[in-house]
Design a protein around this motif. Structure first.
Motif, short mmCIF file in Angstrom:
data_model
loop_
_atom_site.label_atom_id
_atom_site.label_comp_id
_atom_site.label_asym_id
_atom_site.label_seq_id
_atom_site.Cartn_x
_atom_site.Cartn_y
_atom_site.Cartn_z
N ILE A 170 0.85 -1.20 0.00
CA ILE A 170 0.00 0.00 0.00
C ILE A 170 0.88 1.25 0.00
CG2 ILE A 170 -1.74 1.32 1.25
CD1 ILE A 170 -2.83 -1.29 2.33
N ILE A 171 0.73 2.09 -1.04
CA ILE A 171 1.45 3.35 -1.16
C ILE A 171 0.46 4.48 -0.93
CG2 ILE A 171 2.73 4.86 -2.73
CD1 ILE A 171 3.79 2.39 -4.13
N ASN A 172 0.71 5.31 0.06
CA ASN A 172 -0.22 6.38 0.43
C ASN A 172 -0.01 7.61 -0.43
OD1 ASN A 172 -2.26 7.63 1.85
ND2 ASN A 172 -0.87 8.44 3.42
N LYS A 173 -0.14 7.43 -1.74
CA LYS A 173 0.02 8.52 -2.69
C LYS A 173 -0.84 8.24 -3.90
CE LYS A 173 4.35 10.84 -1.74
NZ LYS A 173 5.57 11.41 -2.35
N VAL A 174 -0.87 9.20 -4.84
CA VAL A 174 -1.62 9.01 -6.08
C VAL A 174 -0.70 8.58 -7.22
CG1 VAL A 174 -3.46 10.60 -5.43
CG2 VAL A 174 -1.45 11.48 -6.65
N TYR A 175 0.58 8.41 -6.95
CA TYR A 175 1.53 7.88 -7.91
C TYR A 175 2.60 7.11 -7.15
CZ TYR A 175 4.31 11.95 -6.48
OH TYR A 175 5.00 12.89 -5.74
N CYS A 176 3.42 6.38 -7.87
CA CYS A 176 4.45 5.55 -7.23
C CYS A 176 5.62 6.41 -6.77
CB CYS A 176 4.94 4.47 -8.19
SG CYS A 176 3.69 3.23 -8.56
N ASP A 177 6.06 6.15 -5.54
CA ASP A 177 7.12 6.94 -4.93
C ASP A 177 8.14 6.00 -4.31
OD1 ASP A 177 8.29 9.41 -3.66
OD2 ASP A 177 7.69 8.32 -1.86
N ASN A 178 9.42 6.26 -4.56
CA ASN A 178 10.47 5.35 -4.10
C ASN A 178 10.54 5.27 -2.57
OD1 ASN A 178 12.97 3.71 -4.82
ND2 ASN A 178 13.85 5.23 -3.45
N TYR A 179 10.45 6.40 -1.90
CA TYR A 179 10.53 6.40 -0.44
C TYR A 179 9.39 5.60 0.18
CZ TYR A 179 11.02 8.16 4.33
OH TYR A 179 11.18 8.25 5.70
N SER A 180 8.20 5.69 -0.44
CA SER A 180 7.06 4.92 0.05
C SER A 180 7.28 3.42 -0.11
CB SER A 180 5.78 5.34 -0.69
OG SER A 180 5.52 6.71 -0.49
N VAL A 181 7.94 3.02 -1.20
CA VAL A 181 8.26 1.61 -1.42
C VAL A 181 9.29 1.13 -0.41
CG1 VAL A 181 9.27 -0.05 -3.04
CG2 VAL A 181 7.64 1.67 -3.86
N VAL A 182 10.32 1.93 -0.16
CA VAL A 182 11.37 1.55 0.79
C VAL A 182 10.79 1.35 2.18
CG1 VAL A 182 13.50 2.35 1.93
CG2 VAL A 182 13.21 2.65 -0.53
N LYS A 183 9.80 2.16 2.56
CA LYS A 183 9.17 2.02 3.88
C LYS A 183 8.41 0.70 4.03
CE LYS A 183 6.93 5.95 4.07
NZ LYS A 183 6.10 7.06 4.63
N LEU A 184 8.11 0.03 2.92
CA LEU A 184 7.40 -1.25 2.96
C LEU A 184 8.34 -2.44 3.13
CD1 LEU A 184 4.87 -0.66 0.03
CD2 LEU A 184 4.39 -0.49 2.47
N ALA A 185 9.64 -2.19 3.15
CA ALA A 185 10.62 -3.28 3.22
C ALA A 185 10.51 -4.06 4.53
CB ALA A 185 12.03 -2.73 3.07
N CYS A 186 10.74 -5.37 4.44
CA CYS A 186 10.66 -6.24 5.63
C CYS A 186 11.90 -6.11 6.49
CB CYS A 186 10.52 -7.70 5.19
SG CYS A 186 9.06 -8.04 4.19
N TYR A 187 13.04 -5.88 5.86
CA TYR A 187 14.30 -5.93 6.58
C TYR A 187 15.01 -4.58 6.53
CZ TYR A 187 13.23 -10.86 6.02
OH TYR A 187 12.59 -12.07 6.03
N ASP A 188 16.25 -4.56 6.97
CA ASP A 188 17.03 -3.34 7.09
C ASP A 188 17.21 -2.67 5.73
OD1 ASP A 188 18.63 -1.42 8.43
OD2 ASP A 188 20.41 -2.43 7.66
N THR A 189 17.03 -1.35 5.69
CA THR A 189 17.17 -0.59 4.43
C THR A 189 18.29 0.45 4.54
OG1 THR A 189 15.48 0.98 5.19
CG2 THR A 189 14.74 -0.88 3.83
N THR A 190 19.33 0.12 5.31
CA THR A 190 20.42 1.07 5.52
C THR A 190 21.08 1.46 4.21
OG1 THR A 190 20.84 0.14 7.72
CG2 THR A 190 22.59 1.47 6.74
N ILE A 191 21.32 0.48 3.35
CA ILE A 191 21.98 0.75 2.06
C ILE A 191 21.14 1.72 1.24
CG2 ILE A 191 22.78 -0.26 -0.10
CD1 ILE A 191 23.46 -2.79 1.41
N ASN A 192 19.85 1.46 1.19
CA ASN A 192 18.96 2.35 0.43
C ASN A 192 18.95 3.76 0.99
OD1 ASN A 192 17.86 -0.55 0.39
ND2 ASN A 192 16.85 0.37 -1.39
N ASN A 193 18.93 3.86 2.34
CA ASN A 193 18.88 5.18 2.97
C ASN A 193 20.18 5.95 2.77
OD1 ASN A 193 16.29 4.68 3.92
ND2 ASN A 193 17.04 3.74 5.81
#
Length: 321
Positions: A170-193
């Motif tokens: 679920i992306i809380n926007k009207v279009y696709c956003d990378n930060y919203s996708v990263v927040k859906l990750a199951c595990y650590d996203t240090t590299i992405n951040n």
């Protein structure tokens, strides 16, 4: 939450039921898209068809208008489909493609505005040496710099996001956003951040540093020069500064509403803030440059007048018939 780590589609929760008003929104969005396409294409054609405009400054402007067509096409057709749809879902490949298009548009826009500021700095601060310092070949190389690094930077960002294992869709926007996708990750996203911060530094702070350097030098010349030179500098830089501030404010709105909790803000306001940098800039730039730059304005007038004159004999012929 979804237990599986494989997500085949995303749901855009930014949309809300508008009833029959969705057709009104569709017409408004379609009108904006047609206006953006028409105005930007007109200026691109004017610059390409007139040899007197085959100069570095207009080459950078042409690059700016092409990028705005590119960014608008990455957003508006998607919005039009989603407005009429009752099921606001998007496939994962299409979502990541839109992320790539919109993020490259934003990065290229900042690079383009930075190069235009540097070009104005050379023209105002070194007018006698401008033709030797800003040759056409150098301008072409700068256009390559405007486009290639942002595409490579965003490509790495998209690859890092695609490889994430997600626990939601679920992306809380009207279009696709990378930060919203990263927040859906199951595990650590240090590299992405970390890469996101480094990428933001290169995409935003580096271009803005070049802009700041250029305008500090321009202001020094304005304060030390005569009244005529000040007026020329102001008339030359006004469209660029207005375009830069408009786009920067739009990006700030997007960052604020993405990074901070804005649940208390009305949904329509959040949608407006998230869309401002993608919709207002492509509308704003053609108006600013088309109205404020005398060469482009005169060429547009001559192009429209010539088309009218070509139609007049046809009108007389029909009347004689």
């Amino acid at each position: 939450m979804i237990n599986s780590t494989y997500v085949s589609y995303f749901t855009l929760s930014g949309y809300f039921d508008t009833g029959l008003f969705k057709y009104l929104y569709f017409v408004v969005i379609l009108s904006l898209y047609v206006l953006i396409i028409g105005s930007n294409l007109l200026l691109i054609v004017v610059i390409c068809m007139n040899r007197s405009l085959h100069e570095p400054m207009y080459l950078f402007l042409c690059s700016l208008f092409v990028n705005e067509l590119y960014g608008s096409t990455g957003l508006f057709p998607f919005l039009l489909v989603q407005i009429l749809s009752d099921n606001h879902t998007v496939s994962a490949p299409l979502c990541f493609l839109q992320i790539f298009c919109l993020y490259t548009y934003g990065n290229v826009q900042f690079y383009n505005l930075a190069v235009m500021a540097y070009d104005r700095y050379l023209a105002i601060c070194h007018p006698l040496h401008y033709n030797t310092r800003m040759t056409f070949n150098k301008a072409v190389r700068l256009v390559v710099v405007i486009w290639v690094p942002p595409f490579l930077c965003v490509l790495v960002t998209a690859c890092l996001s695609v490889s994430l294992q997600l626990c939601g869709n679920i992306i809380n926007k009207v279009y696709c956003d990378n930060y919203s996708v990263v927040k859906l990750a199951c595990y650590d996203t240090t590299i992405n951040n970390v890469y996101g911060l480094v990428g933001s530094a290169f995409s935003i702070f580096c271009p803005l540093s070049l802009v700041s350097f250029s305008y500090m030098r321009i202001l020094r010349v304005c304060f030390s020069g005569c009244k005529q030179s000040r007026q020329k500098a102001v008339s030359t830089c006004t469209p660029h500064l207005a375009s830069l501030l408009n786009f920067s404010f739009g990006v700030c709105f997007e960052i604020l509403q993405s990074r901070f909790n804005m649940k208390n803000v009305p949904n329509i306001v959040r949608i407006f803030l998230s869309l401002y940098w993608l919709t207002c800039q492509p509308l704003f730039s053609p108006v600013m440059y088309g109205l404020n730059m005398s060469k482009i304005r005169s060429m547009c007038k001559s192009l429209l007048l010539s088309s009218v004159r070509k139609c007049r004999p046809c009108g007389r012929f029909v009347q004689l018939e």
